[in-house]
Scaffold this motif. Structure first.
Motif, short mmCIF file in Angstrom:
data_model
loop_
_atom_site.label_atom_id
_atom_site.label_comp_id
_atom_site.label_asym_id
_atom_site.label_seq_id
_atom_site.Cartn_x
_atom_site.Cartn_y
_atom_site.Cartn_z
N LYS A 1 0.39 -2.02 0.89
CA LYS A 1 0.16 -2.15 -0.56
C LYS A 1 -1.16 -2.87 -0.81
O LYS A 1 -1.93 -2.49 -1.70
CB LYS A 1 1.33 -2.91 -1.20
CG LYS A 1 1.25 -3.03 -2.71
CD LYS A 1 1.52 -1.71 -3.39
CE LYS A 1 1.65 -1.84 -4.90
NZ LYS A 1 0.41 -2.16 -5.57
N GLU B 1 -4.00 -0.55 -0.29
CA GLU B 1 -4.17 0.39 -1.40
C GLU B 1 -4.76 -0.29 -2.63
O GLU B 1 -5.63 0.26 -3.31
CB GLU B 1 -2.80 1.00 -1.74
CG GLU B 1 -2.91 2.42 -2.22
CD GLU B 1 -1.55 3.06 -2.38
OE1 GLU B 1 -1.04 3.60 -1.38
OE2 GLU B 1 -1.00 3.02 -3.49
N MET C 1 -8.40 0.42 -4.43
CA MET C 1 -8.53 0.66 -5.86
C MET C 1 -9.49 -0.36 -6.49
O MET C 1 -10.34 0.00 -7.30
CB MET C 1 -7.16 0.58 -6.52
CG MET C 1 -7.21 0.76 -8.01
SD MET C 1 -5.64 0.34 -8.79
CE MET C 1 -5.67 -1.45 -8.68
N MET D 1 0.56 -8.68 -8.99
CA MET D 1 1.42 -7.57 -8.57
C MET D 1 0.73 -6.68 -7.55
O MET D 1 1.30 -5.74 -7.04
CB MET D 1 1.84 -6.73 -9.79
CG MET D 1 0.72 -6.32 -10.75
SD MET D 1 -0.50 -5.16 -10.11
CE MET D 1 0.39 -3.63 -10.36
N ASP E 1 4.87 -4.50 -2.83
CA ASP E 1 5.34 -3.12 -3.01
C ASP E 1 6.80 -3.14 -3.47
O ASP E 1 7.68 -3.58 -2.75
CB ASP E 1 5.20 -2.40 -1.66
CG ASP E 1 5.59 -0.94 -1.75
OD1 ASP E 1 6.55 -0.60 -2.47
OD2 ASP E 1 4.94 -0.13 -1.08
N GLU E 2 7.02 -2.65 -4.67
CA GLU E 2 8.35 -2.75 -5.27
C GLU E 2 9.45 -2.16 -4.39
O GLU E 2 10.52 -2.73 -4.25
CB GLU E 2 8.37 -2.07 -6.64
CG GLU E 2 9.72 -2.20 -7.32
CD GLU E 2 9.62 -2.10 -8.83
OE1 GLU E 2 9.05 -1.10 -9.30
OE2 GLU E 2 10.13 -3.00 -9.51
N GLY F 1 -5.47 5.88 -7.95
CA GLY F 1 -5.02 4.53 -7.63
C GLY F 1 -4.66 3.76 -8.89
O GLY F 1 -3.64 3.06 -8.94
N MET F 2 -5.47 3.90 -9.90
CA MET F 2 -5.23 3.17 -11.16
C MET F 2 -3.96 3.64 -11.85
O MET F 2 -3.18 2.82 -12.35
CB MET F 2 -6.43 3.34 -12.10
CG MET F 2 -7.65 2.53 -11.66
SD MET F 2 -9.16 2.98 -12.58
CE MET F 2 -8.78 2.32 -14.20
N ASN G 1 -1.42 4.97 -10.40
CA ASN G 1 -0.29 4.56 -9.57
C ASN G 1 0.00 3.07 -9.71
O ASN G 1 1.14 2.64 -9.59
CB ASN G 1 -0.53 4.91 -8.11
CG ASN G 1 0.69 4.69 -7.26
OD1 ASN G 1 1.76 5.21 -7.58
ND2 ASN G 1 0.58 3.91 -6.21
N SER G 2 -1.03 2.27 -9.94
CA SER G 2 -0.85 0.82 -10.05
C SER G 2 -0.68 0.38 -11.51
O SER G 2 -0.82 -0.80 -11.81
CB SER G 2 -2.03 0.09 -9.43
OG SER G 2 -1.94 0.14 -8.02
N ILE H 1 -2.50 0.54 -14.05
CA ILE H 1 -3.65 -0.14 -14.65
C ILE H 1 -3.81 0.19 -16.15
O ILE H 1 -4.13 -0.70 -16.93
CB ILE H 1 -4.95 0.15 -13.85
CG1 ILE H 1 -4.79 -0.34 -12.40
CG2 ILE H 1 -6.16 -0.52 -14.49
CD1 ILE H 1 -4.63 -1.83 -12.22
N THR I 1 4.63 -2.02 -8.58
CA THR I 1 4.52 -0.60 -8.26
C THR I 1 4.67 -0.43 -6.76
O THR I 1 4.67 -1.40 -6.02
CB THR I 1 3.16 -0.04 -8.70
OG1 THR I 1 2.13 -0.75 -8.02
CG2 THR I 1 2.96 -0.21 -10.20
N THR I 2 4.79 0.81 -6.35
CA THR I 2 4.89 1.06 -4.91
C THR I 2 3.70 1.91 -4.46
O THR I 2 2.91 2.36 -5.29
CB THR I 2 6.25 1.69 -4.57
OG1 THR I 2 6.38 1.74 -3.16
CG2 THR I 2 6.39 3.09 -5.13
N ILE I 3 3.54 2.07 -3.16
CA ILE I 3 2.37 2.80 -2.66
C ILE I 3 2.42 4.27 -3.08
O ILE I 3 3.48 4.83 -3.38
CB ILE I 3 2.23 2.67 -1.13
CG1 ILE I 3 3.53 3.06 -0.44
CG2 ILE I 3 1.82 1.28 -0.74
CD1 ILE I 3 3.44 3.13 1.07
N ILE I 4 1.25 4.88 -3.06
CA ILE I 4 1.10 6.22 -3.62
C ILE I 4 1.53 7.32 -2.64
O ILE I 4 1.87 8.43 -3.06
CB ILE I 4 -0.36 6.44 -4.08
CG1 ILE I 4 -0.44 7.55 -5.14
CG2 ILE I 4 -1.29 6.72 -2.90
CD1 ILE I 4 -1.77 7.62 -5.84
#
Lengths: 346, 343
Positions: free
Chosen positions: A129, A132, A136, A307, A311-312, B136-137, B139-140, B142, B159-162
């Motif tokens: 996470k 990632e 981003m 956050m 990772d949720e 990415g945005m 998914n997170s 943003i 959130t969780t990974i994409i």
């Protein structure tokens, strides 16, 4: 609760735990499935208090009773925060505490840890996470998203173009697990990565690595700066006025470790003067960030509410993987992964 | 021809932003990269005041027509289309420095034998990075977090990974294909929608437009990447957005008129979509009083996702030269516009 011939593992969690941090029976069952070799060696029991210990107004009498009752049989404790005093009395069997956070400055100083008890933290659980989020964050800075966010708040069509991030340079301050996840993200984007760390041993995904004495020099030649340090007496406010001044004009900045490492006012000043071009903060001096914090309306700054690295769906799975990976070493009384150095504090 | 050299004329617009303007340095660098062409090519740079022909001055026309008497190849975006055969008797092809050429349609002004080239592909290195940013945005969360920031609200959403999530791409051309490639790198499942392209190496599956409702149902993200044509105008409206699940995030990176902005605004206000990023709009620049500036969970970027400040013109001119070389050896040119389809 207690089992005579098994390792008694107490999981301390709370009714008000967020989903991301919640220990559910499903998640515990899942790790037992992933580690069938340990399944019969452990007795895992969950103590669920009404609220997390660090939350105000804190525990009620019943929560203290639940904790005392659970900890007296525990060989291993998995938790985040709990009453620290008198553990050697209340937990006579305790040999290992696993903290479900990577930063454990909330437990400092570590003088409360009883002799013979090993402390491990959760570094590494955040890896995918964090990678990632870092990817981003780097891309958002490259695309001037903080500036565009500010423009949007002002109904302003701030049409301007940027180039690609590939080939840029990033300074990663702190080359531990978190820093390494950032380095991996940066390498995937084609950046040149420079680490700053007290340990300058070469490691994966860092093109170069220097000791802290070289920080200003490295900052002056970096397009992006990431803060990935643990919070200690030495690192507190270690990124301040001088460090922002040393950064390249137009640099992008992000902090995903701990808010107190950065001098917030110096950051605000650097952003407001346009010296650095944008910043993303996931961590803050005080969390939640107070309503009247000047950060909310600092230009060219994006705020994400701590956050980024959690990772949720997978955080607790990865936490339990770290514990279960360590179990064989624990049984063999060998050194474990993620042991905390009680003097360094991380 | 000019002397015995092939004449390439580049027509800039002075009102244009820096990224789209060719300069002498670009041409010098081009010859440095292609030393063998020094005695074969004559490259001139001209400039009008504005893109819109109606706003060209007398001097603009005079200069332009002067260059065009000898030009074999024109590189530009906007120019008078009337009588082009007469004022540019040698002109063989026109290289548009944009991917979309709808601004100069319909194409009944194109003399037979003249080829139109567009700039698709030139944007890819930059747009690929932008697409990865936007994915990415979304998914997170943003877009949601920026709305929270505007309201000084600590909105701690996790959130969780994409990896493993599903992206639907409307239009699997150059831009959509690059989006698919980036998404695959990030571990997504990719479904393309395209009337012409049957399969794509970076899409798990490509379906035709009539399957839109079906594939929207499972989408985590929708990316609009199709060209603007008669067929695609308004293709994503209220009904189509309604086919997406509430968790879905939407981005539009091609042309504003493909998407009904008001319908998107309403869906976001109602919480029936999780977030959106728009780089393109029905009207650009977006007017100051547009309600989109304040739409919750929407991020606005001012049509900047695809154009590389440093590399746009060099990559454009590289394509011109590539086509010049293709022509020399009798190979088909790259990026020919199909005037019947308008892209």
């Amino acid at each position: 609760m207690k089992s005579q011939d098994k390792i008694n593992i107490m999981v301390l969690t709370a009714e008000d735990s967020l989903k991301v941090f919640r220990f559910t029976q499903d998640r515990i069952d899942a790790v037992l499935e992933r580690f069938p070799e340990h399944k019969d060696k452990v007795n895992i029991y969950t103590v669920r208090t009404s609220t997390s210990f660090e939350n105000t107004p804190g525990w009620n009498t019943n929560d203290y009773e639940l904790f005392k009752d659970g900890i007296k049989d525990a060989d291993v404790l998995i938790g985040y925060m709990f009453p620290l005093e008198d553990l050697s009395q209340t937990a006579p069997h305790l040999k290992w505490i696993h903290i479900i956070g990577a930063g454990i400055e909330h437990l400092h100083p570590l003088t409360w840890v009883p002799n013979g008890v090993t402390l491990t933290n959760n570094r590494g659980a955040h890896g995918p996470k964090t990678c990632e989020y870092a990817m981003m964050a780097l891309l958002m800075l490259a695309n001037n998203m903080p500036r565009l966010g500010t423009a949007q708040h002002r109904n302003f069509w701030d049409g301007h173009f940027v180039s690609v991030i590939k080939g840029s340079r990033v300074a990663i301050i702190g080359a531990g697990k978190q820093g390494s996840a950032v380095a991996l993200a940066a390498k995937r984007l084609g950046l040149f990565t420079i680490g700053i760390d007290i340990d300058v041993t070469p490691r994966a995904d860092f093109d170069e690595i220097y000791e802290p004495g070289k920080l200003h020099e490295v900052l002056s030649d970096s397009d992006y700066v990431a803060v990935t340090l643990p919070m200690t007496q030495e690192t507190e406010r270690s990124i301040g006025k001088m460090e922002f001044a040393a950064m390249k004009q137009g640099a992008g900045f992000f902090n995903i470790s701990r808010g107190k490492i950065v001098d917030t006012l110096a950051l605000i000043e650097s952003l407001s003067s346009g010296h650095i071009s944008g910043a993303i903060l996931d961590v803050f001096d005080a969390e939640p960030l107070p309503k009247d914090s000047p950060l909310w309306s600092t230009p060219n700054l994006i705020i994400t509410p701590h956050m980024g690295c959690d990772d949720e769906e997978n955080y607790i799975h990865r936490t339990l993987d770290i514990v279960f990976d360590n179990l064989s070493k624990f049984i063999a009384k060998a050194p474990m992964q993620n042991e905390v150095d009680k003097h360094k504090g991380y | 021809m000019r002397g015995n050299k092939t004449h390439i004329h580049i027509e800039n617009s002075r009102s244009s932003v820096e990224v789209f303007k060719a300069n002498k340095k670009h041409v010098e660098d081009l010859f440095a990269r292609n030393a063998d062409l020094a005695d074969k090519l004559d490259i001139t740079i001209g400039s009008s005041n504005y893109d819109e022909i109606e706003r060209w001055s007398k001097e603009d026309f005079k200069e332009y027509y002067g260059y065009m008497t000898t030009a074999d190849i024109l590189v530009g975006y906007s120019f008078p289309t009337a009588d082009i055969e007469t004022y540019a008797p040698n002109l063989r092809w026109i290289h548009f420095i944009s991917s979309g050429v709808e601004h100069i349609s319909p194409f009944n002004w194109v003399p037979s034998g003249m080829t139109l080239i567009n700039n698709r592909g030139v944007h890819l290195p930059k747009s690929g990075e932008s697409f990865a940013t936007f994915l990415g945005m979304l998914n997170s969360a943003i877009p949601r977090l920026l709305t929270a920031q505007r309201n000084h609200k600590w909105d701690r959403v996790f959130t969780t990974i994409i990896a493993g999530k599903t992206l639907v791409i409307l239009g699997v051309g150059h831009q959509g294909g690059e989006m698919a490639r980036k998404a695959k790198e990030m571990g997504l499942q990719v479904i393309g929608i395209d009337p012409y392209c049957k399969e794509h190496p970076c899409c798990d599956v490509v379906v035709t437009t009539d399957k839109m409702q079906e594939v929207f149902a499972d989408a985590d993200f929708l990316a609009i990447a199709a060209p603007l044509t008669k067929e695609t105008k308004g293709i994503i409206g209220k009904e189509q957005l309604g086919w997406l699940p509430a968790k879905a995030g939407v981005m539009n990176v091609s042309r504003g008129p493909l998407l009904d902005e008001i319908a998107l605004h309403e869906k976001l206000c109602a919480g029936e979509l999780s977030g959106a990023i728009l780089d393109v709009f029905e009207t650009e620049p977006l007017q100051e009083d547009s309600l989109l500036w304040r739409t919750p969970n929407l991020i606005i970027t001012p049509h900047v996702s695809s154009d590389d400040l440093v590399n746009y013109i060099p990559l454009t001119l590289d394509l011109t030269i590539e086509n010049y070389r293709n022509e020399l050896v009798g190979k088909p040119l790259k990026n020919i516009v199909d005037t019947s389809r308008e892209f």
